[in-house]
Design a protein around this motif. Structure first.
Motif, mmCIF file in Angstrom:
data_model
loop_
_atom_site.group_PDB
_atom_site.id
_atom_site.type_symbol
_atom_site.label_atom_id
_atom_site.label_comp_id
_atom_site.label_asym_id
_atom_site.label_seq_id
_atom_site.Cartn_x
_atom_site.Cartn_y
_atom_site.Cartn_z
ATOM 1 N N TRP A 177 40.348 45.654 29.173
ATOM 2 C CA TRP A 177 40.662 45.931 30.576
ATOM 3 C C TRP A 177 39.679 45.250 31.519
ATOM 4 O O TRP A 177 40.053 44.826 32.618
ATOM 5 C CB TRP A 177 40.685 47.432 30.820
ATOM 6 N N SER A 184 41.139 42.726 34.404
ATOM 7 C CA SER A 184 40.848 42.844 35.838
ATOM 8 C C SER A 184 40.148 41.601 36.368
ATOM 9 O O SER A 184 40.401 41.154 37.495
ATOM 10 C CB SER A 184 39.999 44.090 36.096
ATOM 11 N N VAL A 189 41.672 49.438 38.074
ATOM 12 C CA VAL A 189 42.230 48.173 37.578
ATOM 13 C C VAL A 189 42.934 47.422 38.696
ATOM 14 O O VAL A 189 42.695 46.226 38.923
ATOM 15 C CB VAL A 189 43.194 48.418 36.404
#
Length: 241
Positions: free
Chosen positions: A7, A11, A136
């Motif tokens: 993640w 991002s 995010v």
């Protein structure tokens, strides 16, 4: 553990997307400002609802206030240092200063902006409810104009496309590692310390927004950016429900 790394990379990939758009598309400057304004709103929401809200719930007002103030002060000091080295225009789309010094300053400033966001993105997984969608989306949206504006500035300083892409891929990797570090490090801390660190990241993010993103958004996008930033904040609130 590796979910945090993934993640963090996702991002931060928005910086690469923004760089590619700047290298191969002709985008009006006012669009830079509008995208940055929306990212400003979402990041303010993420810092408030996610970082400060969680810090207050977990650690109380004193650790939150201390952490938030320390984060804003530390970011400001580093921002002053990096600005003196040529990084003041890292979110600006114009040419500034000596090419080597400005380019290194832009890179260092971008890394400094990305690290607190990524650390807290990784830490958001510790609750066991999956990644924070608010963080995010906020980080992703705010990274697009950063990649756009910084790439235009680097091009103005005669950086090649290959060198620019290598720099942004390095930022992606550093952000992914920071998210992984946030997950591993904060997992070991008591709630009060974790709350203070979350507030620290929130203070750094708010200081970054005010010193770099908001001035650039208004400069490029005009008065309408206030409305766009408000809509970004509203989207952040809706995602946090």
């Amino acid at each position: 553990m590796w979910t945090a790394f993934m993640w963090g990379g996702i991002s931060a990939s928005a910086v690469v997307i923004g760089a590619l758009a700047a290298l191969f598309l002709k985008i009006p400057k006012r669009v830079f400002g509008w995208i940055m304004a929306f990212g400003t709103g979402t990041l303010i929401g993420a810092a408030t609802f996610e970082l400060l809200g969680d810090a207050l719930n977990d650690g109380g007002i004193i650790p939150t206030a201390i952490g938030f103030t320390a984060g804003a002060v530390v970011y400001t000091l580093f921002d002053l240092l990096i600005s003196a080295k040529g990084g003041a225009g890292r979110k600006r789309s114009g040419r500034s200063g000596d090419s080597n010094q400005s380019g290194l300053g832009i890179f260092a400033g971008t890394v400094m902006d990305a690290i607190p966001e990524s650390i807290m993105l990784g830490a958001s997984l510790l609750a066991g409810n999956g990644v924070s969608v608010v963080l995010v989306v906020s980080i992703f949206v705010s990274n697009i104009p950063e990649g756009l504006s910084s790439t235009v500035g680097l091009q103005g300083n005669k950086y090649s496309r290959a060198k620019i892409m290598l720099m942004w891929l390095s930022v992606l990797l550093i952000s992914a590692l920071a998210a992984l570090g946030g997950y591993l490090f904060l997992e070991q801390l008591p709630e009060e310390m974790g709350a203070a660190i979350g507030a620290f990241a929130g203070g750094g993010i708010i200081a970054m927004i005010c010193s770099t993103m908001m001035p650039e958004a208004f400069e490029e996008g005009g008065p309408v950016v206030g409305l766009i930033a408000s809509m970004g904040l509203l989207v952040s609130l809706l995602l946090d429900l």
